[in-house]
Motif scaffolding. Structure first.
Motif, PDB file in Angstrom:
ATOM      1  N   THR A 190      -1.337   0.190   5.940  1.00 57.33           N
ATOM      2  CA  THR A 190      -0.755  -1.074   5.391  1.00 57.33           C
ATOM      3  C   THR A 190      -2.103  -2.381   5.879  1.00 57.33           C
ATOM      4  OG1 THR A 190       0.216  -1.512   7.712  1.00 57.33           O
ATOM      5  CG2 THR A 190       1.465  -0.421   5.918  1.00 57.33           C
ATOM      6  N   VAL A 191      -1.629  -3.487   5.639  1.00 59.18           N
ATOM      7  CA  VAL A 191      -2.599  -4.545   6.068  1.00 59.18           C
ATOM      8  C   VAL A 191      -2.537  -4.615   7.382  1.00 59.18           C
ATOM      9  CG1 VAL A 191      -2.954  -7.115   6.067  1.00 59.18           C
ATOM     10  CG2 VAL A 191      -2.195  -5.960   4.269  1.00 59.18           C
ATOM     11  N   ASP A 192      -1.246  -4.422   8.515  1.00 65.93           N
ATOM     12  CA  ASP A 192      -1.529  -4.407   9.529  1.00 65.93           C
ATOM     13  C   ASP A 192      -2.092  -3.260  10.175  1.00 65.93           C
ATOM     14  OD1 ASP A 192       0.052  -6.890  10.649  1.00 65.93           O
ATOM     15  OD2 ASP A 192       1.731  -5.996   9.333  1.00 65.93           O
ATOM     16  N   GLU A 193      -2.158  -2.164   9.547  1.00 60.08           N
ATOM     17  CA  GLU A 193      -2.849  -0.966  10.086  1.00 60.08           C
ATOM     18  C   GLU A 193      -4.169  -0.842   9.844  1.00 60.08           C
ATOM     19  OE1 GLU A 193       0.986   1.826   9.815  1.00 60.08           O
ATOM     20  OE2 GLU A 193      -0.340   1.910   8.174  1.00 60.08           O
ATOM     21  N   LEU A 194      -4.766  -1.683   8.847  1.00 56.14           N
ATOM     22  CA  LEU A 194      -6.325  -1.353   8.385  1.00 56.14           C
ATOM     23  C   LEU A 194      -7.004  -1.798   9.554  1.00 56.14           C
ATOM     24  CD1 LEU A 194      -7.804  -0.776   5.760  1.00 56.14           C
ATOM     25  CD2 LEU A 194      -7.892  -2.987   5.285  1.00 56.14           C
ATOM     26  N   GLY A 195      -7.959  -0.864   9.835  1.00 55.69           N
ATOM     27  CA  GLY A 195      -8.890  -1.247  10.888  1.00 55.69           C
ATOM     28  C   GLY A 195     -10.065  -1.809  10.486  1.00 55.69           C
ATOM     29  N   MET A 196     -10.948  -2.225  11.297  1.00 54.73           N
ATOM     30  CA  MET A 196     -12.261  -2.852  11.271  1.00 54.73           C
ATOM     31  C   MET A 196     -12.960  -2.189  10.422  1.00 54.73           C
ATOM     32  SD  MET A 196     -13.045  -5.091  14.616  1.00 54.73           S
ATOM     33  CE  MET A 196     -14.710  -5.760  13.825  1.00 54.73           C
ATOM     34  N   THR A 227       0.934  -1.276  -0.007  1.00 53.47           N
ATOM     35  CA  THR A 227       0.001   0.074   0.088  1.00 53.47           C
ATOM     36  C   THR A 227       0.907   1.289  -0.087  1.00 53.47           C
ATOM     37  OG1 THR A 227      -0.089  -0.053   2.625  1.00 53.47           O
ATOM     38  CG2 THR A 227      -1.997  -1.316   1.059  1.00 53.47           C
ATOM     39  N   ALA A 228       0.297   2.233  -0.438  1.00 53.92           N
ATOM     40  CA  ALA A 228       1.213   3.643  -0.640  1.00 53.92           C
ATOM     41  C   ALA A 228       1.196   4.187   0.775  1.00 53.92           C
ATOM     42  CB  ALA A 228       0.669   4.372  -1.731  1.00 53.92           C
ATOM     43  N   PRO A 229       2.225   5.050   1.054  1.00 52.57           N
ATOM     44  CA  PRO A 229       2.266   5.770   2.326  1.00 52.57           C
ATOM     45  C   PRO A 229       1.147   6.572   2.721  1.00 52.57           C
ATOM     46  CG  PRO A 229       4.275   6.191   0.766  1.00 52.57           C
ATOM     47  CD  PRO A 229       3.246   5.398  -0.087  1.00 52.57           C
ATOM     48  N   THR A 230       0.172   6.810   1.755  1.00 52.83           N
ATOM     49  CA  THR A 230      -0.979   7.595   2.131  1.00 52.83           C
ATOM     50  C   THR A 230      -2.056   6.713   2.627  1.00 52.83           C
ATOM     51  OG1 THR A 230      -1.424   7.773  -0.088  1.00 52.83           O
ATOM     52  CG2 THR A 230      -0.350   9.718   0.888  1.00 52.83           C
ATOM     53  N   ASN A 231      -1.820   5.127   2.300  1.00 51.93           N
ATOM     54  CA  ASN A 231      -2.705   4.358   2.799  1.00 51.93           C
ATOM     55  C   ASN A 231      -2.401   3.374   3.989  1.00 51.93           C
ATOM     56  OD1 ASN A 231      -4.672   5.134   0.937  1.00 51.93           O
ATOM     57  ND2 ASN A 231      -4.018   3.959  -0.672  1.00 51.93           N
ATOM     58  N   VAL A 262      -7.067   1.362  -1.462  1.00 54.29           N
ATOM     59  CA  VAL A 262      -6.570   0.569  -2.301  1.00 54.29           C
ATOM     60  C   VAL A 262      -5.210  -0.057  -2.252  1.00 54.29           C
ATOM     61  CG1 VAL A 262      -5.821   1.151  -4.994  1.00 54.29           C
ATOM     62  CG2 VAL A 262      -7.634   2.152  -3.885  1.00 54.29           C
ATOM     63  N   ALA A 263      -4.664  -0.978  -2.704  1.00 49.33           N
ATOM     64  CA  ALA A 263      -3.399  -1.732  -2.450  1.00 49.33           C
ATOM     65  C   ALA A 263      -2.985  -2.258  -3.843  1.00 49.33           C
ATOM     66  CB  ALA A 263      -3.628  -2.742  -1.364  1.00 49.33           C
ATOM     67  N   ARG A 264      -1.803  -2.980  -3.928  1.00 47.18           N
ATOM     68  CA  ARG A 264      -1.220  -3.517  -5.030  1.00 47.18           C
ATOM     69  C   ARG A 264      -0.490  -4.738  -4.735  1.00 47.18           C
ATOM     70  NH1 ARG A 264      -1.009  -0.698  -9.607  1.00 47.18           N
ATOM     71  NH2 ARG A 264      -1.836   1.571  -9.567  1.00 47.18           N
ATOM     72  N   LEU A 265      -0.449  -5.613  -5.602  1.00 46.97           N
ATOM     73  CA  LEU A 265       0.443  -7.131  -5.577  1.00 46.97           C
ATOM     74  C   LEU A 265       1.789  -6.707  -5.586  1.00 46.97           C
ATOM     75  CD1 LEU A 265      -1.278  -9.848  -7.639  1.00 46.97           C
ATOM     76  CD2 LEU A 265      -1.938  -9.225  -5.280  1.00 46.97           C
ATOM     77  N   VAL A 306       4.608  -0.911  -5.836  1.00 49.64           N
ATOM     78  CA  VAL A 306       3.915   0.108  -6.615  1.00 49.64           C
ATOM     79  C   VAL A 306       3.515  -0.352  -8.176  1.00 49.64           C
ATOM     80  CG1 VAL A 306       6.091   1.046  -7.608  1.00 49.64           C
ATOM     81  CG2 VAL A 306       4.207   2.424  -6.917  1.00 49.64           C
ATOM     82  N   ALA A 307       4.334  -1.150  -8.854  1.00 47.79           N
ATOM     83  CA  ALA A 307       3.770  -1.518 -10.102  1.00 47.79           C
ATOM     84  C   ALA A 307       2.844  -2.625 -10.159  1.00 47.79           C
ATOM     85  CB  ALA A 307       5.218  -1.759 -10.791  1.00 47.79           C
ATOM     86  N   GLY A 308       2.483  -3.187  -9.285  1.00 45.80           N
ATOM     87  CA  GLY A 308       1.592  -4.519  -9.089  1.00 45.80           C
ATOM     88  C   GLY A 308       0.367  -4.273  -9.563  1.00 45.80           C
ATOM     89  N   ILE A 309      -0.408  -5.280  -9.459  1.00 49.31           N
ATOM     90  CA  ILE A 309      -1.887  -5.220  -9.946  1.00 49.31           C
ATOM     91  C   ILE A 309      -2.685  -4.664  -8.870  1.00 49.31           C
ATOM     92  CG2 ILE A 309      -3.826  -6.723 -10.322  1.00 49.31           C
ATOM     93  CD1 ILE A 309      -2.074  -8.813 -11.635  1.00 49.31           C
ATOM     94  N   PRO A 310      -3.524  -3.622  -9.282  1.00 51.24           N
ATOM     95  CA  PRO A 310      -4.450  -2.789  -8.249  1.00 51.24           C
ATOM     96  C   PRO A 310      -5.477  -3.535  -7.883  1.00 51.24           C
ATOM     97  CG  PRO A 310      -4.896  -1.708 -10.523  1.00 51.24           C
ATOM     98  CD  PRO A 310      -3.692  -3.113 -10.680  1.00 51.24           C
ATOM     99  N   VAL A 311      -5.775  -3.642  -6.373  1.00 49.26           N
ATOM    100  CA  VAL A 311      -6.786  -4.235  -5.905  1.00 49.26           C
ATOM    101  C   VAL A 311      -7.512  -3.179  -4.855  1.00 49.26           C
ATOM    102  CG1 VAL A 311      -5.902  -6.493  -6.260  1.00 49.26           C
ATOM    103  CG2 VAL A 311      -5.519  -5.323  -3.924  1.00 49.26           C
ATOM    104  N   VAL A 312      -8.743  -3.527  -4.300  1.00 51.02           N
ATOM    105  CA  VAL A 312      -9.131  -3.030  -3.088  1.00 51.02           C
ATOM    106  C   VAL A 312      -9.209  -3.848  -2.061  1.00 51.02           C
ATOM    107  CG1 VAL A 312     -11.209  -1.756  -2.210  1.00 51.02           C
ATOM    108  CG2 VAL A 312     -10.569  -1.165  -4.318  1.00 51.02           C
ATOM    109  N   LEU A 313      -8.651  -3.737  -0.891  1.00 51.71           N
ATOM    110  CA  LEU A 313      -8.650  -4.393   0.208  1.00 51.71           C
ATOM    111  C   LEU A 313      -9.646  -3.748   1.401  1.00 51.71           C
ATOM    112  CD1 LEU A 313      -7.302  -6.884   2.003  1.00 51.71           C
ATOM    113  CD2 LEU A 313      -5.720  -5.120   2.716  1.00 51.71           C
ATOM    114  N   GLY A 314     -10.605  -4.852   1.682  1.00 51.61           N
ATOM    115  CA  GLY A 314     -11.737  -4.362   2.465  1.00 51.61           C
ATOM    116  C   GLY A 314     -11.362  -5.173   3.899  1.00 51.61           C
TER     117      GLY A 314
END
Length: 801
Positions: free
Chosen positions: A579-585, A573-577, A590-593, A596-604
């Protein structure tokens, strides 16, 4: 809210006669044709001098492109009274994207010898159209019209899905080009193509592996079908499809409306298998209509299917019968509580069909039913078309799906993740128009369940319906249509909510994502909720667009104690988003595989399992890469593919509701056990159903409760819940919980008997002759404080250990 507006259909109106409305048979003005153009796809249609051509942008914001070829192959926009806007890049792009519609258009152009590279484009809706906008042209000569709805892959963090355009052609001469009106085009080059008029029966030979299409040309017409093993006939034996054997081998000893997947002879020889069915409603496997039926009704001598079959089958030496058992395709029969057979109008629409495959060499016979004295054929017998195709054809398995009664038919689709799960199972079931895995071959539901509870599981949730809600009034629309207080929803946050009708009954439950101040994404279980949003936006005259993105966003859920550990190694994830560990309930980003050049995904961070879990959304073209990246990290850690059977187990334990079980349009959110989604005190704004919900909350009648059931018999959904002889509720879901070691259930009961500790009985058989003792307990049965969802596994409790 803005004053509601009256919306009138553009062309279609539901068929209506003497107060009977049949929206499944829309009526167009005489001489008017309707041709849907799929988002990202195209259509080619011949037009004639004087025709009026109209293109409707139903959902808005969908650009269109037209190309018109005159008979000599010249592309001339002026022949439609339009101005050329350069080369036909939009049409060229959709023909190159591999879509089925593009392949058909390319074939039409190739057969006509037209050069698309020299074509002039007419561009429509280029500057942001409103829902319902339409542009109209008139043809000044004959020609071939191509209409495209250009659009590429939607980034999962964006909201620009390509959507459908509707092409209407009002013919100057309603009969132009239609001197020979017949059934729809064949599915492939037919070996046999037979038209059967009402009151006729015709037989035909089919070899093993070949396909048989039974097609209802005009809709609401029944067709009896019987097939005989040719191998048995050669031995002097009549071995046709046998109803008793078929029902027994398919595990359904009582007849029921619908269709079996396979049909058998009395020798238990499989004869035919169903490959495609666009109707979904067929007979209970009784007799084809008989002379006796009409005699007893007072119509002696009436032509009937059984005698017609006798006459036609005599050429094979097959003995006549007073009544032929048959598969009666499109015949809408049903059973009442006493097993008495009744009937009503067929469900079939014009062009509906069933596609079968022969499992042995056969003699087949089909009819077009002549019944005109009851609703069997909608009181109007019409023709049936029978076609056979070669064994080498590649027809995918499909069950017809419609978003609404008025919607166009869609074939069952494969999700972007289908091939990934197909590595682990061949057990797929149809779910809301898609194929989803039920159980994994080398695991099974119980092993998948334990993987989710102890390690991690990955499941395909792509059929969830996604709708992009954008525009200045997006918040106003959502605040009015869902029960949660949308004004409190922050950008990057998602919430679980209900959507209700005015009377308080639920349309759907789902999650609402806020992507921006004026940008939302609704994810629900059915298309009804998305269509409801579109309808409310139109009625209220709001400045908002609601567009389906279901086919642009497919998703897998990764659930279980190790889900965070797996995704931490997969997603960047970009510095403005976060991380997986930081993502709250109930947050997403938006994240990438990989990087930074990876496939874009939305992580919920959400799920449907009662465990720590996440959902990963991507474009279906990237699904295999997304799955493989997660699998590569997760498999060594115990990640297991997960199907619908195991999903039902974990969601019942966690007290998570399911449409058709815990709620429907007669059930309000309080009765469904999700009253927490209706903040009547803190949400001051009005919303659909508010007044009814205030009344229902103040005077509740039913309540969802948990039950613990004695003994080892698992209750069935729909079983009655009784106190003595009085029924006080019904079971909605039930299971034997592996982790709790208990037999549990969810039930909706009268509030007078909903207190924990209440002793009740679950009725089976007739509800009185067999009872299961049970008592009301708090629910969810498993992890009621949601510690595992939070990731706090140090408080895990496994009874019996």
């Amino acid at each position: 809210m803005n004053k509601p507006q009256t919306i009138t259909p553009v062309f279609e109106t539901p068929y209506e006669r003497a107060g009977v409305i049949t929206p499944g048979l829309p009526i167009l003005p005489h001489g008017t044709e309707r041709h849907p153009v799929p988002g990202g796809g195209s259509r080619a249609v011949p037009v004639y001098k004087g025709d009026e051509i109209s293109v409707l942008d139903r959902d808005g914001l969908q650009p269109g492109e037209l190309v018109f070829f005159t008979p000599d192959g010249t592309s001339d926009a002026g022949m439609l009274g339009a101005r050329a806007a350069g080369p036909a890049n939009g049409v060229i792009s959709v023909l190159a994207n591999g879509s089925r519609s593009g392949a058909k258009v390319a074939k039409a152009l190739d057969s006509a010898g037209f050069d698309l590279g020299r074509a002039e484009a007419i561009r429509i809706f280029p500057d942001g159209s409103r829902p319902g906008d339409m542009e109209t042209f008139h043809a000044s000569c004959d020609g071939l019209l191509i209409v495209a709805a250009p659009g590429g892959m939607m980034h999962p963090g964006e909201q620009n899905p390509p959507t459908e355009l509707i092409l209407y052609i009002r013919r100057a001469d309603p009969n132009a080009g239609k001197e020979d009106i017949g059934p729809p085009d064949p599915l492939a080059d037919p070996l046999v193509d037979i038209n059967i008029q009402p009151g006729e029966a015709k037989s035909y030979e089919v070899k093993k592996g070949q396909f048989i299409q039974i097609l209802d040309v005009k809709g609401r017409e029944c067709s009896d079908f019987q097939a005989f093993s040719l191998r048995a006939l050669d031995k002097g034996l009549e071995r046709e499809i046998d109803p008793t054997t078929t029902r027994s081998l398919m595990g359904n000893l009582y007849p029921a409306p619908g269709i079996f997947s396979k049909y058998w002879s009395s020798d238990q020889e499989p004869l035919v298998e169903i490959i495609q069915d666009t109707c979904g409603r067929h007979d209970t496997f009784g007799l084809a209509c008989t002379a006796r039926y009409y005699d007893d009704l007072g119509y002696p001598g009436h032509v009937n299917c059984s005698e017609n079959m006798n006459t036609d089958l005599a050429q094979y030496g097959i003995r006549p019968r007073g009544g032929w058992p048959a598969i009666n395709f499109f015949f809408n029969t049903m059973l009442d509580d006493t097993n008495a057979i009744g009937m009503n109008d067929p469900w079939s629409r014009p062009g509906d069909y069933v596609l079968l495959q022969a499992l042995t060499d056969m003699i087949c016979v089909s009819t077009a039913c002549p019944c005109d004295v009851d609703p069997a054929n909608g009181w109007n017998p019409t023709d049936i078309q029978v076609r056979t195709y070669g064994a080498g054809e590649d027809f995918s398995r499909s069950v017809g799906y419609r978003k609404s009664a008025e919607a166009d038919l869609e074939e069952t689709k494969k999700t972007g993740f289908h091939d990934c799960f197909a590595r682990h199972t061949r057990d797929f079931v149809e779910y809301a128009g898609y194929w989803l895995p039920n159980q994994m071959t080398n695991h099974g539901a119980l092993a998948e369940y334990w993987a989710c509870r102890e390690k991690a599981a990955i499941m395909d949730l792509s059929p969830l319906r996604k709708y992009e809600v954008t525009g200045p009034d997006a918040e106003k629309l959502m605040q009015y249509c869902v029960t949660r207080n949308v004004k409190k929803l922050a950008v990057g946050q998602l919430t679980y909510t209900a959507m209700c009708y005015e009377h308080g009954g639920m349309i759907d439950d789902g999650t609402l994502f806020r992507l921006g101040e004026e940008n939302f994404r609704w994810i629900g279980g059915n298309d009804t909720s998305g269509l409801w949003l579109q309808e409310q936006g139109r009625k209220l005259g709001l400045n908002v667009w609601v567009r389906s993105s279901t086919d642009q966003l497919h998703n897998v859920a990764i659930q279980g104690p190790l889900s965070r550990d797996i995704l931490r190694e997969v997603l960047w994830t970009a510095p403005t988003n976060p991380t997986v560990d930081e993502l709250g309930m109930f947050r997403f980003c938006v994240a990438r595989l990989g990087d930074v050049a990876g496939i874009p995904v939305v992580l919920g961070r959400a799920g449907y399992s009662g465990e720590l879990g996440y959902e990963v959304f991507c474009h279906p073209k990237h699904a295999v890469e997304v799955f493989d990246a997660i699998w590569k990290v997760g498999e060594p850690m115990g990640l297991t593919p997960f199907g619908l059977a195991a999903l039902d187990m974990v969601r019942i334990e966690a007290g998570l509701i399911f449409a058709g079980s815990e709620f429907d349009d007669q059930t309000d959110p309080f009765e469904a056990g999700i009253g927490f989604t209706v903040p009547l005190k803190t949400k001051e704004d009005d919303f659909i159903g508010r007044a009814a919900l205030e009344e229902r909350k103040a005077h509740p009648h039913r309540k969802l409760v948990g039950l613990e059931v004695e003994g080892g018999i698992v209750a069935s959904p729909g079983d009655c819940v009784r106190i003595g002889k009085a029924q006080v509720g019904e079971i909605t879901s039930a299971m034997k919980s592996p982790i709790l070691g208990k037999n549990i259930a969810l039930a909706r009961v009268s509030v007078t008997h909903s207190e924990p500790g209440t002793e009740i009985e679950i009725g089976q058989l007739d509800g009185l002759q067999k009872r299961l003792r049970a008592r009301v307990v708090p629910y969810p049965h498993f992890d009621p404080t949601k510690e595992r969802v939070k990731g706090n596994y140090e408080k895990e409790l496994v009874p019996g250990e």
